[in-house]
Structures are given as structure tokens and as C-alpha cells.
Design an enzyme around this catalytic site. Structure first.
Site, PDB file in Angstrom:
ATOM      1  N   SER A 231       0.797  -1.229   0.000  1.00  0.00           N
ATOM      2  CA  SER A 231       0.000   0.000   0.000  1.00  0.00           C
ATOM      3  C   SER A 231       0.826   1.273   0.000  1.00  0.00           C
ATOM      4  CB  SER A 231      -0.932   0.018   1.220  1.00  0.00           C
ATOM      5  OG  SER A 231      -0.172  -0.054   2.418  1.00  0.00           O
TER       6      SER A 231
ATOM      7  N   ASP B 289      -3.804   7.697   8.766  1.00  0.00           N
ATOM      8  CA  ASP B 289      -4.974   6.908   9.158  1.00  0.00           C
ATOM      9  C   ASP B 289      -4.690   5.832  10.204  1.00  0.00           C
ATOM     10  OD1 ASP B 289      -3.523   5.076   7.714  1.00  0.00           O
ATOM     11  OD2 ASP B 289      -5.007   4.789   6.131  1.00  0.00           O
TER      12      ASP B 289
ATOM     13  N   HIS C 125      -0.890   4.483   7.561  1.00  0.00           N
ATOM     14  CA  HIS C 125      -0.175   5.148   6.470  1.00  0.00           C
ATOM     15  C   HIS C 125       0.117   6.598   6.850  1.00  0.00           C
ATOM     16  CE1 HIS C 125      -2.819   1.974   4.778  1.00  0.00           C
ATOM     17  NE2 HIS C 125      -1.699   1.636   4.169  1.00  0.00           N
TER      18      HIS C 125
END
Length: 385
Positions: free
Chosen positions: A37, A341, A344
Site C-alpha cells: 500500500s 490513518d 499510512h
């Protein structure tokens, strides 16, 4: 949908290695990306069930720069986006869901939640989390499968095109640790994965060298002991377990250093074997950890451990009520926060990290930008606003 808590956090990487400057060309014509990610520009979004989209399909993801969610797990751009801007290349599109791919555009195979080790192996080892099956080997095999078509779109030799490409190898491997950590496995059990993870990364690099790849940017990971999700998971009242300056968890960062040492040894071995290739280490850990040590110096709020987007608890993070869920808010000024978040980072963090890797002391060997306009490499504003 994969659990966001155990899908995307990443561990620590490399301490500084002293070597000479990069021998790679500074004019890269393309970017090829593999990873999770941290570099995913929309692959997981396109791979997800349309009836169960991931959180990154909803605002406030993307709110700072794109103004719409793009599948990036941040409020805006990622490190890969700032690298593309710096090189004057297009933002690297996700492979999955793209109609046309080309060397000119670059190709991104990174997928949220991806692991270095194959899913079947992790399941065999008792890892039961619901995570993506697009491991590093799956990403690499997908690239090999489409490579003839990529090369057919140009009159240039295929190996020559790959040689002019900056290959971003990761970040990858962090999720191989995250899943067992969040499933309650012991450090002793988790350490057994380390040599296998290193081997998977090394074999992927060698495969790409055999295909013609010449320049690899291999990122380290982040100080997981400073992340809101890990701090929440391991929260306790024992002050001695926390770093008094940063509030991070040193024991978790120490675990990452164990991984770092193994990977550094392997990358040095590869570099000696392939003298014609440039393997550049991106020190994500130290390029970011300084923000926790002196946050206000870099424009962040004091003691910046809380997530910008989240709700509840000391770190503005609650399992099951993460960013992107209905009713979960976000901070007024994301640029003042390191963490976006819980897992991240904010665009502001990624931008500063990218600048310090491309221009500063956190790439080993350092990039050599002698053929670029000096103004473009000395000014952090060259990364866009």
C-alpha cells in the site's frame, strides 16, 4: 475486504551504509513499481469487489491533492508520485484496471496488503488473516507475462528499455510481519520469516536483472513503533517501555533492525555479484524518524503520534472505526500530522521523505543528478505544492 489494521503497516529498515554515489543514469524514462500500500496507486481499489470497496475508495482519502479518492492510502500523493514528479514522468498508473499500459507511462503492480511471501505459505504457517493474494511473486509473474506486449509497443530493444527504467522494489515484506503481530504471534515465531522474506526480495531483484533491469530503489520500512495502530495495539501503563523523547516503542523498532541487518547483508552480496547494476537503498526509517525527534522543525505538531484521520483513544485510532468509515472525521490541517490513518502517512510526510531520498542523505548510494538543472534538485518546492 482485508482488515486495514493488519494489511498495511510496515517495519523498520537499514541504518546508513557508507558507499560511493550512484553510477546509475539520472535520466530515467520510466518507473516500474512492486510492493504494497505504500506504493499502491489504485490496484487494490480495482481488484476489490465493487459491492465492498476498500476505505481508500472514500473521502477523505485523496482530499489534499486529488480532491477525489484514487485508491492511494493517504490524503494525497505517495512517495512514488513525488519521484515521478521529480523525474518529469507521469504518475505511475495501476496495472490492474488499466486499459493500456506502456513503458512511457510506467506500470505499478503494488497492491495494498501485499506480502513478500506467497499466501499459501503464510496460511500453512497459521496466518489466518484475510489478505490479498497478490504477493511479490504474483506481481513479478504478472510483469513477466505482459513484458512482451510492453516491449512490442516500442521500436527500442526490450532490455534497453528496462535498463532505462527506475525499478521501485517495495516497500515489501512489512505485511509479512504485520499479520502475525496482530494475530498475537511471538517475536520468536515471527523472526523465522525474516530469512525467507529477504530471499523473496533478493530473488525478485535477480529475476529483473536477468530481464535487463539496471537500477533498483529498495526501500526500507517505517518506524512501526511510532505508528498509531501499533501504539494502540501494544498500549500499556509501563512508562519504561516508551522512548521518553518520541513516545515510540523501542522494542518494536529493535525488531525491525534485526530485519534491516539481514537485508543489508543480502543487498551488499547482490551488488558485488552484479557490478553493472545499481542497487540503491532508500532509508525510509531514518528519513521519517527525525520527524518524531524534532517535529516542529519539520512543520509537524508537537508529539505527533496521533492519526489525522480516525477516532478515539490516545492516538485517535480505534480498531473497527478507521478512516473512511462513516462518521469518522479527519484533522483540519493534515500537513501538520505525520500519520494519516493509523497505518499510512500524510502527503506532507511522504513529500519530505521523497525529497530527502532523492536529494539528501537517505539514499545509499546517493542519486547522481549531475545532468539535471541544479535548481530542480536543491529546492524542495520542485516536488510540487
Amino acid at each position: 475486504m482485508a482488515s486495514p489494521l493488519i494489511s498495511s503497516l510496515l517495519l523498520i529498515f537499514f541504518s546508513t551504509i557508507t558507499v560511493t554515489s550512484s553510477k546509475a543514469p539520472c535520466r530515467y524514462k520510466s518507473i516500474i513499481s512492486f510492493g504494497d500500500s505504500i506504493a499502491d496507486t489504485g490496484n487494490y481499489l480495482h481488484l476489490s469487489d465493487v459491492n465492498h470497496p476498500p476505505q481508500a475508495a472514500f473521502l477523505p482519502y485523496g482530499v489534499t491533492f486529488f480532491n477525489v479518492p484514487t485508491g492511494r492510502n493517504s490524503d494525497g500523493r505517495l512517495i512514488i508520485d513525488f519521484i515521478a514528479e521529480f523525474l518529469g514522468l507521469p504518475y505511475v498508473p495501476p496495472y490492474f484496471g488499466s486499459q493500456n499500459v506502456s513503458f512511457d507511462q510506467g506500470v505499478n503492480f503494488a497492491v495494498y496488503g501485499a506480502t513478500a511471501l506467497d499466501r499459501a505459505f503464510l496460511v500453512e504457517k497459521g496466518i489466518v488473516s484475510d489478505f490479498t493474494n497478490v504477493s511479490l511473486s504474483v506481481q513479478l509473474n504478472t510483469f513477466k507475462k505482459i513484458l512482451p506486449n510492453l516491449c512490442a509497443s516500442s521500436s527500442r530493444d526490450c532490455r534497453e528499455m528496462l535498463g532505462d527504467t527506475l525499478i521501485l522494489m517495495g516497500e515489501i515484506g512489512g505485511n509479512d510481519y504485520n499479520y502475525p503481530f496482530f494475530e498475537g504471534k511471538s517475536i520468536k515465531e515471527i523472526k523465522e520469516f525474516t530469512p525467507l522474506i529477504i530471499k523473496a526480495i533478493s530473488e525478485a531483484i535477480v529475476d529483473l536483472i536477468d530481464l535487463g533491469g539496471k537500477t533498483f530503489l529498495v526501500p526500507g520500512s517505517f518506524p512501526a513503533g511510532c505508528s498509531a495502530a501499533y501504539l494502540t495495539l501494544f498500549q500499556n501503563e509501563k512508562e519504561e517501555e516508551y522512548d521518553p523523547l518520541t513516545g515510540c516503542l523501542p522494542w518494536l523498532n529493535d525488531f525491525g533492525k534485526y530485519h534491516d541487518n539481514q537485508l543489508k547483508t543480502e543487498l551488499k552480496r547482490l551488488q558485488k555479484l552484479y557490478l553493472q547494476v545499481n542497487i540503491i537503498y532508500a532509508d525510509y526509517y531514518n528519513s521519517m524518524y527525525r520527524f518524531y525527534q524534532e517535529p516542529t522543525k519539520y512543520g509537524f505538531k508537537d508529539r505527533p503520534l496521533a492519526a489525522c484521520c480516525g477516532v478515539g483513544g490516545q492516538y485517535n485510532f480505534t480498531i473497527g472505526e478507521e478512516c473512511g468509515y462513516e462518521g469518522v472525521g479527519y484533522c483540519q490541517n493534515p500537513s501538520e500530522y505525520i500519520n494519516w490513518d493509523g497505518y499510512h502517512l500524510t502527503e506532507a510526510t511522504y513529500q519530505k521523505m521523497a525529497h530527502s531520498i532523492l536529494n539528501g542523505p537517505y539514499a545509499t548510494p546517493a542519486f547522481n543528478w549531475f545532468c539535471l538543472d541544479s535548481a530542480s534538485v536543491d529546492n524542495e518546492s520542485s516536488f510540487g505544492s
